[in-house]
Design a protein around this motif. Structure first.
Motif, short mmCIF file in Angstrom:
data_model
loop_
_atom_site.label_atom_id
_atom_site.label_comp_id
_atom_site.label_asym_id
_atom_site.label_seq_id
_atom_site.Cartn_x
_atom_site.Cartn_y
_atom_site.Cartn_z
N ARG A 164 0.83 -1.21 0.00
CA ARG A 164 0.00 0.00 0.00
C ARG A 164 0.86 1.26 0.00
NH1 ARG A 164 -5.20 0.68 3.58
NH2 ARG A 164 -5.11 2.56 2.27
N ILE A 165 1.90 1.26 0.81
CA ILE A 165 2.78 2.43 0.89
C ILE A 165 3.44 2.70 -0.46
CG2 ILE A 165 4.90 3.33 1.94
CD1 ILE A 165 4.10 1.60 4.44
N LEU A 166 3.96 1.67 -1.09
CA LEU A 166 4.63 1.84 -2.38
C LEU A 166 3.67 2.32 -3.46
CD1 LEU A 166 6.96 -1.32 -2.43
CD2 LEU A 166 7.57 1.04 -1.85
N LYS A 177 9.71 7.31 5.83
CA LYS A 177 9.33 7.49 7.24
C LYS A 177 8.25 6.49 7.65
CE LYS A 177 10.53 12.41 7.48
NZ LYS A 177 10.01 13.80 7.59
N ILE A 178 7.29 6.25 6.76
CA ILE A 178 6.22 5.30 7.09
C ILE A 178 6.77 3.88 7.16
CG2 ILE A 178 3.98 4.36 6.39
CD1 ILE A 178 3.46 6.98 4.92
N LEU A 179 7.64 3.52 6.22
CA LEU A 179 8.23 2.18 6.24
C LEU A 179 9.03 1.96 7.51
CD1 LEU A 179 9.37 1.92 2.51
CD2 LEU A 179 7.60 0.55 3.62
N ASP A 196 -3.85 1.60 13.49
CA ASP A 196 -2.66 2.44 13.68
C ASP A 196 -2.00 2.78 12.34
OD1 ASP A 196 -3.05 2.34 16.38
OD2 ASP A 196 -1.57 0.76 16.75
N PHE A 197 -2.01 1.82 11.45
CA PHE A 197 -1.41 2.04 10.13
C PHE A 197 -2.21 3.05 9.32
CE2 PHE A 197 -1.32 0.61 5.60
CZ PHE A 197 -0.08 1.14 5.29
N LEU A 198 -3.52 2.93 9.34
CA LEU A 198 -4.36 3.86 8.58
C LEU A 198 -4.19 5.28 9.09
CD1 LEU A 198 -7.61 1.76 8.10
CD2 LEU A 198 -5.87 2.34 6.38
N ARG A 199 -4.10 5.44 10.42
CA ARG A 199 -3.87 6.77 10.99
C ARG A 199 -2.53 7.33 10.54
NH1 ARG A 199 -6.73 4.67 15.53
NH2 ARG A 199 -4.80 3.83 16.41
N LEU A 200 -1.50 6.49 10.58
CA LEU A 200 -0.16 6.91 10.17
C LEU A 200 -0.13 7.26 8.68
CD1 LEU A 200 2.92 7.15 10.83
CD2 LEU A 200 3.11 4.74 10.15
N LEU A 201 -0.77 6.44 7.88
CA LEU A 201 -0.80 6.66 6.43
C LEU A 201 -1.51 7.97 6.11
CD1 LEU A 201 0.05 5.19 3.79
CD2 LEU A 201 -2.26 4.24 3.72
N HIS A 202 -2.64 8.20 6.74
CA HIS A 202 -3.40 9.44 6.51
C HIS A 202 -2.60 10.65 6.97
CE1 HIS A 202 -6.85 12.11 6.17
NE2 HIS A 202 -6.55 12.58 7.38
N LYS A 204 0.72 11.02 7.38
CA LYS A 204 1.92 11.29 6.58
C LYS A 204 1.58 11.78 5.17
CE LYS A 204 5.22 10.36 9.48
NZ LYS A 204 6.12 11.45 9.92
N ARG A 205 0.49 11.27 4.62
CA ARG A 205 0.11 11.71 3.26
C ARG A 205 -0.33 13.16 3.25
NH1 ARG A 205 -3.45 6.91 0.66
NH2 ARG A 205 -4.89 7.71 2.20
N ASN A 206 -0.90 13.60 4.39
CA ASN A 206 -1.38 14.99 4.47
C ASN A 206 -0.43 15.92 5.20
OD1 ASN A 206 -4.31 14.81 3.36
ND2 ASN A 206 -4.14 13.07 4.75
N ASP A 207 0.70 15.37 5.64
CA ASP A 207 1.70 16.17 6.37
C ASP A 207 2.44 17.07 5.41
OD1 ASP A 207 3.43 17.19 8.21
OD2 ASP A 207 4.76 15.44 8.20
N VAL A 208 2.42 18.33 5.66
CA VAL A 208 3.16 19.28 4.83
C VAL A 208 4.15 20.05 5.72
CG1 VAL A 208 1.41 19.51 3.08
CG2 VAL A 208 1.32 21.00 5.06
#
Length: 208
Positions: A164-166, A177-179, A196-202, A204-208
């Motif tokens: 999913r990350i890739l 960072k996510i890996l 926990d993964f979904l929170r982290l993914l969301h 990091k994807r929206n982190d600016v």
């Protein structure tokens, strides 16, 4: 002294021959089960466990003495009889392109099977270069305790999460960072890795 080269082999569909039907041969066969290899045992006699595996179709047992034709097309060959001269003749019968391990002659073998543990996708091998199989077994037992059954499910999670990350994270810095985060103790011990993964993914994807 030349160092051995560690490698993980894919044996699915490949012919692997084990010559011998005793306890040593049985251990070799047991280690090969689950690899998808076509396992062929060559021996006039066999242990009860080998006979049972043959009866269930898990292996092929040719109830005969060894002949050179038995190893035609074999990818790996295990010379695992209690006859030193026969083991050496098996090695001599193999071609230069075939890999042979000799139960009673590690120095004359092309490869060694290390002591190892398997936790789902996680595989850890230990070798002492034939210096001390006892020490290798001791280290393996320590690793079995350290890397317990939790790692079965954890590795499956890491595999699917990595895909999913890739696929979904385009920024290489965020991806790294996510890996790194999901390979932490926090995720190993998490009671709800997916959440926990979904929170982290969301995040990091929206982190600016």
């Amino acid at each position: 002294m030349n160092s051995n080269y560690p490698v993980m082999l894919r044996l699915e569909g490949k012919k692997v021959v084990v010559v011998g039907g005793g306890k040593v041969a049985e251990r070799k066969v047991t280690g090969l089960l689950g690899t998808g290899a076509r396992i062929i045992v060559i021996s006039p006699n066999a242990t009860d466990d080998l006979r049972e595996l043959a009866g269930r179709g898990r292996i092929e047992w040719l109830e005969k003495s060894f002949s050179k034709q038995d190893i035609d097309g074999a990818f790996l060959i295990f010379a695992a009889t209690n006859d030193k001269a026969l083991n050496q003749s098996i090695k001599m019968a193999a071609s230069d392109q075939q890999l042979v391990t000799i139960a009673d002659d590690p120095d004359g073998s092309d490869f060694h099977v290390p002591s190892h543990i398997q936790r789902g996708r996680l595989s850890i091998a230990v070798s002492t270069g034939a210096a001390s199989p006892t020490l290798a077994r001791k280290i393996r037992e320590q690793l079995e305790y350290q890397y317990d059954e939790r790692y079965d499910a954890y590795l499956e999670f890491l595999f699917s999460a990595r895909q999913r990350i890739l696929n979904e994270v385009k920024d290489s810095s965020k991806k790294g960072k996510i890996l790194a985060a999901i390979a932490s103790e926090d995720f190993l011990n998490s009671h709800d890795r997916e959440a926990d993964f979904l929170r982290l993914l969301h995040y990091k994807r929206n982190d600016v």
